[in-house]
Design an enzyme around this catalytic site. Structure first.
Site, PDB file in Angstrom:
ATOM      1  N   CYS A   1       7.537  12.991  -1.260  1.00 50.26           N
ATOM      2  CA  CYS A   1       8.202  11.991  -2.095  1.00 50.26           C
ATOM      3  C   CYS A   1       7.598  10.608  -1.845  1.00 50.26           C
ATOM      4  CB  CYS A   1       9.704  11.969  -1.797  1.00 50.26           C
ATOM      5  SG  CYS A   1      10.609  10.695  -2.686  1.00 50.26           S
TER       6      CYS A   1
ATOM      7  N   CYS B   1      10.221   7.835  -1.817  1.00 47.84           N
ATOM      8  CA  CYS B   1      10.992   7.754  -0.566  1.00 47.84           C
ATOM      9  C   CYS B   1      10.191   7.126   0.563  1.00 47.84           C
ATOM     10  CB  CYS B   1      11.437   9.150  -0.131  1.00 47.84           C
ATOM     11  SG  CYS B   1      12.260  10.125  -1.396  1.00 47.84           S
ATOM     12  N   ASP B   2       8.924   7.501   0.685  1.00 42.70           N
ATOM     13  CA  ASP B   2       8.170   7.191   1.894  1.00 42.70           C
ATOM     14  C   ASP B   2       6.961   6.276   1.702  1.00 42.70           C
ATOM     15  OD1 ASP B   2       9.890   8.881   3.309  1.00 42.70           O
ATOM     16  OD2 ASP B   2       8.679  10.640   2.837  1.00 42.70           O
TER      17      ASP B   2
END
Length: 317
Positions: free
Chosen positions: A138, A141-142
């Site tokens: 992701c 997300c990261d």
């Protein structure tokens, strides 16, 4: 766990775009419906930083679209509950379905499975060791954690293109590792990555191995898929990341013993979302289908809820 199952005429498993759409259509058909979700509303949609192909929005984040869909359903009075269903079976009277979690059991006359799919691992050596420590599925997300670092993006589809483009907001450079000699994406998404000066595309290439001290990766080995030649690039530990976008695995295990599935464990369903079990419908990425997009998942959900309404006698055509 409660001894008395909670009964609803229809239960929808999953609140991604398919499940949320099904909730809205079931509510409009005046069906006693409960939608069960074990994570976040929107499902995989939340992992997409930008959608530019959902009608009505020139550009919107997946998280924002998830919230709008959920709010729409809430405003209509759709009922939701958070629970992790552990098993699904036919009810004892064979006239419905029994769902169990560690806390509660549920009964329903009709069931829509909209459980979506999970990211598919690429399968290279060291992937499991460094997941969460340099390997991610992701970018939204990261991506921030790889500011001014190098990133490798695995995949040649639309998701890989969009996430690679997104990562250039943070990364010093992005290498796209494409298994074949071409992309499997739309022309507009291919243009995004080929025109981005921070992206270098490695065609006919796969990741063979990621290695390091077991905590942080320090080298990545690439394999040329045409010649078989391997090349190892070594970096300071933690100075690069690997983002995997190589497809998805359908979350069909809960009903795999009840319905027919294909060799990829995707549920087989008709264009009306009917499975091999009367009263059980499948919608979204969990079923066998040609295109996996938010808009097609939402369409599946609408169709499944309409078919369930017909099955329950709440709708006559």
């Amino acid at each position: 766990m409660s001894n008395s199952p909670i009964h609803h005429d229809l239960i929808i498993l999953g609140a991604g775009p398919a499940g949320l759409s099904a909730s809205i259509y079931a509510n409009r058909a005046a069906i006693d419906t409960l939608t069960l979700e074990q994570g976040n509303f929107g499902g995989q949609m939340n992992l997409t930083h930008e959608l530019d192909n959902y009608p009505g929005f020139v550009s919107i984040s997946g998280a924002d679209l998830s919230e709008k869909m959920h709010q729409h359903a809430e405003d209509l009075g759709c009922k939701f509950s958070f629970d992790i269903i552990q098993s699904v079976e036919k009810a004892s009277n064979d006239a419905g379905f029994l769902l169990r979690s560690s806390l509660q059991s549920y009964e329903c006359t009709s069931l829509i499975v909209a459980t979506g799919a999970a990211p598919r691992p690429a399968g290279f050596a060291g992937e499991d060791v460094y997941t969460g420590h340099g390997v991610s599925y992701c970018a939204t997300c990261d991506g921030f954690f790889f500011k001014n670092k190098l990133c490798y993006v695995l995949g040649g589809g639309n998701s890989a293109c969009l996430e690679a483009d997104f990562l250039t907001r943070f990364a010093k450079k992005v290498f796209m590792v494409v298994r074949k000699d071409h992309f499997r994406a739309t022309a507009s998404n291919i243009k995004k990555v080929t025109n981005n000066p921070k992206i270098e595309i490695l065609y006919d290439t796969s990741v063979a191995e990621l290695s390091g001290d077991g905590t942080l990766a320090s080298s990545i080995t690439l394999r040329n898929n045409r010649t078989g030649k391997k090349t190892t690039n070594t970096y300071d530990p933690g100075s690069f990341g690997v983002f995997v976008f190589t497809g998805y695995i359908p979350n069909s295990a809960l009903v795999a013993s009840l319905v027919e599935t294909n060799e990829n464990n995707e549920i087989l369903a008709t264009e009306k979302m009917e499975t091999s079990v009367p009263g059980l419908f499948a919608a979204g990425d969990v079923r066998e289908k040609a295109f996996r997009q938010v808009v097609t998942a939402a369409a599946d959900g609408a169709t499944a809820a309409t078919s369930a309404a017909l099955y329950l006698g709440n709708l006559v055509i």
